[in-house]
Write an enzyme that holds these catalytic residues in place. Sequence first.
Site, PDB file in Angstrom:
ATOM      1  N   PRO A   2     -33.768   2.144  12.069  1.00 43.88           N
ATOM      2  CA  PRO A   2     -32.944   3.107  12.763  1.00 43.88           C
ATOM      3  C   PRO A   2     -31.457   2.850  12.593  1.00 43.88           C
ATOM      4  CG  PRO A   2     -34.388   1.849  14.241  1.00 43.88           C
ATOM      5  CD  PRO A   2     -34.256   1.126  12.976  1.00 43.88           C
ATOM      6  N   GLU A   3     -30.805   3.850  12.076  1.00 53.45           N
ATOM      7  CA  GLU A   3     -29.354   3.899  12.099  1.00 53.45           C
ATOM      8  C   GLU A   3     -29.006   5.049  13.036  1.00 53.45           C
ATOM      9  OE1 GLU A   3     -27.646   3.760   8.128  1.00 53.45           O
ATOM     10  OE2 GLU A   3     -29.423   2.751   7.366  1.00 53.45           O
ATOM     11  N   LYS A  65     -26.179   2.139  17.784  1.00 55.00           N
ATOM     12  CA  LYS A  65     -27.619   2.146  17.506  1.00 55.00           C
ATOM     13  C   LYS A  65     -28.433   1.804  18.758  1.00 55.00           C
ATOM     14  CE  LYS A  65     -26.592   0.544  12.818  1.00 55.00           C
ATOM     15  NZ  LYS A  65     -26.686  -0.594  11.886  1.00 55.00           N
TER      16      LYS A  65
END
Length: 274
Positions: A2-3, A65
Site C-alpha cells: 500500500p502506497e 500511508k
Amino acid sequence: MPELPEVETIARYLREGKESQPSLIGLKIQEAVLLWEKTLAFPSPPKLLDHIRHQIITRISRRGKFIHMQLTHDILLVHLRMSGDLWVEPQTTPTAPHHRWMLHFDNGWRLALNDPRKFARVWLVSDAQCVLGKLGPEPLDEALTESAFYQRLHAYRRQLKPLLLDQHFLAGLGNIYTDEALHLAKLHPMMDSHSVSEAQSKVLLSSIRQVLQEGVIRQGASIDWVYRGGDFQNYFRVYQRTGEPCPVCGTPIERTTVGQRGTHFCPICQKKNG
DNA sequence: ACGAGCGCCTGTCGGC
DNA sequence: TGCCGACAGGCGCTCG
C-alpha cells in the site's frame, strides 16, 4: 502493497462500505483479538483490550500511508507496510492464515488485519501526533504550493528518489509511484535534489500528483498474490517493465538499485541533468 | 547530513 | 521435482 492510492482506497471502503460489506462508521467495538504479538505497536495488549472496548468508530481517514480511525475517546492508527490489508467480514468466517489482528463489532462483523509478512503495525493513542507528528506534507494537498515544494527540495542535498520515499519529506509515496512520477517528470532517480531547477520542480510536483490521482481513480494497484480490486498495475509506465519499451521514446526500460530499492527508469528520457 | 547495511517476515519466481 | 538465491508495494536502527 500500500502506497497513498491503495491506502486511500482501503480507507474509503471502510468508511463507505460496498455491496458485500457494511460501512464501519457508527459500529461499536466488542473486543480486539491479537494473533501476532508484534502487530500491536502501542499500547500493551491488555491495555488496548481494556481501552478499546465499547468505543464507536466515528470517522475514518488517511494520513500519508496511515489509516486513521477516530473512536469515541481514542484514535486507532494502522500502517499496512509491505503486505498488509484490511478485510471486513462476518465473525463466523474462519480466521484466515495470515490474520494478525481483529476487531469484533456488535453487529456480528469484524475488521481483520491480514498481513503475510507481519510488518504491519497498529496503535491506539489519545494523540495521533505522537505517531504522525513527523510526517511531511500531503502531496495532493493544495496547501503544498509549487514554491514550498521547490524550497523543500533545496532544503536537502539527497538523491531524488530516496528523498521522495522519505515520509518526512512527503507523506504517501512508495516505490511504485516514485518510479512512475520520476519517469513522467523526466528526472533521473539519482539526481541531486539540490540541483533540481524551479521549472523541473514544478513538473515533478504535478507529475507526483498526476500519478497519485491516476492511482486513486484506478483504486490502486494489485500486485503479486494479493488482489485488492484496483487495476493501476495495467497502466504502469516503468515499474516492473524492465526491458519493455519506454512509452515515450521506445528505449528499453532499465532496472537498477537506488537507495537499496529496485528502480525502473528510461535511460534516454531520464538524464541526470535533465 | 547522508548513504549503506541490516533486521523484521513470508511467499513467489526463475535458474540450475 | 527440489533446492537456492533474488526479490517483494516499508521503515527504523546502527554505523561510518
